[in-house]
Design an enzyme around this catalytic site. Structure first.
Site, short mmCIF file in Angstrom:
data_model
loop_
_atom_site.label_atom_id
_atom_site.label_comp_id
_atom_site.label_asym_id
_atom_site.label_seq_id
_atom_site.Cartn_x
_atom_site.Cartn_y
_atom_site.Cartn_z
N ASP A 181 0.83 -1.22 0.00
CA ASP A 181 0.00 0.00 0.00
C ASP A 181 0.86 1.27 0.00
O ASP A 181 0.46 2.29 0.55
CB ASP A 181 -0.96 0.03 1.21
N HIS A 211 -4.64 -2.59 -6.56
CA HIS A 211 -4.25 -1.23 -6.90
C HIS A 211 -5.37 -0.59 -7.70
O HIS A 211 -6.10 -1.25 -8.44
CB HIS A 211 -2.93 -1.20 -7.67
#
EC number: 6.3.4.4
Length: 710
Positions: A181, A211
């Site tokens: 992340d 994503h």
């Protein structure tokens, strides 16, 4: 008490290092946690996750418990509920359900976790205070004054920075440098747009990565396995054979987005002979994982099948049904064995699946539940794969991915390997081995999974980190986090929207309290030792420990939640101790995303060292080195593994913010000089980790990147 350390630039006689802790406070290390009076102590088969600073020490603390802890790793233990009173000073209780134990449970267990029921509080408890009292006398490390010289960073163009690196290499890897992340998508997109970069590939891991990307029209796409280059015309995208894929989920969640958007992927997306994630792998994940420890995508079970050579690959689905049946039947023994050991029926499994989906987030898909209900499970899967995959006209083309990538390199084209997860989430890293994903997601793992000849083709790694608000999702140790990694799940907070909206909602006030009161001597170099004081923050909903307040406020304000699970990420300080190892192994290049967040901070912090402290005096042996109270672990020292890291506390260097000179793309003039605070932060990160910072992110758009002259 003399400090013991392991390697590095300083020894025990260095100024500010010897007698790191006040002997009057630490002699004999008498501090020890005790359960709340009247409560039943937890009994587990292993040491509980020792996040001591959040243990409720006494009955007064316990009276304020109202959290709803979930299950602890693989055990269920009995817990006595002391009280379900709201947090101290609150006007109303937080919207989390109180934990209720079933005293008549024949198995002797309950749905609650005694450790978290007695351990975690919203406010500052006596145990946190005792830890701080032991550490507050730590002498300031000399490194807190480093670097002595602040570099000046000048902006340059994409062409003169990143593209020079791309053009000098054949294989470009974009890799996470923390715990996932980190915002890798921008760098992936920038590299993929280079004219010579024709191939973008995912070469390992599975749909547990995630994503978000946008096309030129501003349309949003959420991909898990699909490479980001699918939205760029003229690029070929590959999913390699070392990946693991649930082909049904892939079609229903990812390919359908391309179909709905009218994007032709026929000649641009190719799939290798991937290992197949079946419904029983996902159910094994659900039944065998601790709360907050898994994305429930079947990663560990399918990698187990892969290593045991018992599972199926994509080619099996496209060949004869009889071979497929035999392999599924053999591989499914593990699933049936677990049901037998746990004494679970199909109905029990279905009930657990529906409970997992009860908050509206579909973590267990319908076809997985249908599999659990099916009488003939093997035949169910054969038909599922025949209808949804083999005979599905929309299923992408298949190919030998390794051959195609190799051929492209021989033609002089560039290959981009899109790294899932990160260095520290790699199963190949022993430091966090128990709380990692199941693939090797280091840069070395990417290159190995691609099967490209590293002696023939020149490769480079672009590491990506995030600051402020470096984050981790899931369980495990993370010394620089504001709260323990399982803090949110212990409150039964599964998604970001489960956080009460009014709680710690004033980010400005929370961060001001942290830097003003949490580090009371930050402007006094002789006294600032980098140890955060357990002060409290109060708002209309209650009183909170500052770490808890920052964790909640950061998750809400920055929108920090997992791309796959939507779990709140636990934020914290940029960790130079961990990044030094990342840089040693796959450095030196680093891009830092989301740095424009610093526009809203009075100060920003970086962890430059840890101090080891266990109130019980517990010592941990890691690789032959015994960590003891008072040990200092600096950036550049060997990073210990999780059993020791659970007892490590961050030593934080503070840097003045740049509120008066914001760098956000919407506010900054291109090529304007970077604020001193930004330069000081970048200088500190480069100094303590030896990295070379290529760029910083300064906004939500794909081109909101400031490239730095090298």
């Amino acid at each position: 008490m003399p400090v013991r350390r392991y390697g590095g630039r300083y020894n025990s006689s260095s100024p500010g290092v010897s007698n790191a802790l006040n002997p009057s406070r630490t002699a004999g290390w008498p501090l020890s946690p005790s359960p709340a009076t009247g409560s039943k102590p937890a009994s587990t088969h292993h040491d509980p996750v020792p996040q001591e600073a959040y243990y409720v020490k006494d009955e007064a603390d316990a009276r304020h418990q109202q959290q709803a802890p979930l299950r602890e790793p693989s055990v269920e233990v009995e817990v006595e509920i002391i009280d379900d009173e709201p947090p101290r000073g609150s006007q109303k209780p937080l919207s989390v359900a109180p934990c209720t134990a079933n005293a008549n449970n024949s198995s002797g267990g309950s749905k609650c976790n005694a450790i978290t029921a007695s351990r975690y509080t919203f406010y500052t408890n006596a145990y946190q205070k005792s830890v701080y009292e032991a550490l507050r006398s730590l002498r300031p490390l000399p490194e807190l004054q480093e670097p002595r010289r602040v570099k000046e960073y000048a902006e340059t163009s994409l062409k003169d920075s990143l593209y020079r690196i791309v053009e000098a290499h054949d294989v470009i890897m974009v890799a996470g440098a923390f715990f996932g992340d980190e915002g890798k998508g921008k760098t992936v997109d920038a590299v993929a747009r280079h004219p010579l970069c024709t191939c973008i590939a995912r070469v390992n891991s599975g749909e547990n990565a995630g994503h978000t990307v946008y096309d030129k029209a501003g349309r949003k796409f959420v991909f898990n396995l699909a490479p980001s280059g699918l939205l760029l015309p003229g690029k070929r995208n590959y999913i390699g054979p070392e990946c693991v894929m649930d082909p049904v989920s892939f079609m229903e969640k990812e390919v359908i987005q391309l179909i709905d958007a009218g994007i032709d992927y026929r000649d641009r997306l190719f799939i290798g002979n991937v290992c197949i994630v079946t419904p029983y792998h996902k159910l094994l994940d659900l039944l065998g994982s601790a709360a907050n420890s898994s994305t429930l995508k079947g990663m560990a079970p399918v990698h187990g099948s892969k290593v045991m050579k018992r599972g199926i690959r994509l080619d099996h689905i496209f060949n004869d049904d009889e071979t497929l049946r035999k392999r599924l039947e053999k591989d499914m023994d593990t699933y049936f064995g677990l049901l037998k050991v746990k004494n679970l029926s199909d109905a029990d499994v279905v009930r657990l699946c529906r409970e997992e989906n009860s908050d509206g987030v579909v973590r267990v898909p319908d076809y997985v539940i249908a599999f659990a209900q099916a009488e003939d499970k093997v035949e169910f899967l054969v038909k599922l794969y025949r209808d949804r995959v083999r005979h599905n006209p929309g299923f992408p083309a298949r190919c030998d991915v390794t051959y195609e990538l190799h051929a492209a390199l021989l033609r002089g084209e560039k290959v981009l390997l899109e790294g899932p997860q990160s260095y520290w989430l790699s199963n190949a890293r022993t430091k966090f081995w128990e709380s990692t994903t199941s693939a090797d997601t280091t840069a070395a793992g990417l290159l190995a999974a691609s099967q490209l000849n590293f002696q023939k083709f020149k490769s480079v790694v672009l590491n990506v980190h995030k600051a402020p608000g470096s984050s981790r999702v899931g369980i495990g140790a993370c010394p620089s986090s504001f709260v323990p990694q399982d803090y949110f799940s212990a409150q039964n907070i599964k998604t970001l929207r489960d956080l009460p909206s009014a709680t710690c909602a004033h980010f400005e006030a929370v961060q001001r309290t942290l830097f003003r009161d949490g580090f009371p001597h930050s402007n006094d170099k002789a006294r600032h030792n980098g140890i955060m004081a357990p002060v409290e923050y109060s708002d209309e909903t209650g009183t909170y420990n500052i770490g808890v307040a920052m964790a909640i406020a950061s998750a809400q304000h920055h929108g920090e939640c997992g791309a796959v699970t939507k779990k709140p990420r636990v934020c914290g300080f940029f960790d130079c101790v961990l990044h030094h190892e990342v840089n040693n192994i796959q450095g030196p290049y680093l891009t830092i995303s989301a740095l424009d967040r610093g526009d809203e901070y009075d100060k920003v912090g970086v962890t430059i060292a840890y101090v080891y402290y266990s109130p019980e005096g517990k010592q941990v042996d890691v690789n032959g080195h015994v960590y003891k109270n008072g040990d200092i672990i600096r950036a550049g020292d060997p990073v210990p593994s999780e059993p020791a890291l659970y007892h490590c506390h961050p030593i934080v260097k503070l840097i003045d913010g740049w509120r008066d000179n914001p760098i956000a793309a919407a506010k900054r003039r291109r090529n304007a000089p970077l604020p001193r605070g930004v330069c000081e932060l970048l200088s500190a990160i480069e100094y303590f980790t030896n990295c070379k910072i290529l760029s910083i992110g300064n906004g939500p758009n794909g081109d909101d990147i400031i490239y730095l002259r090298q």
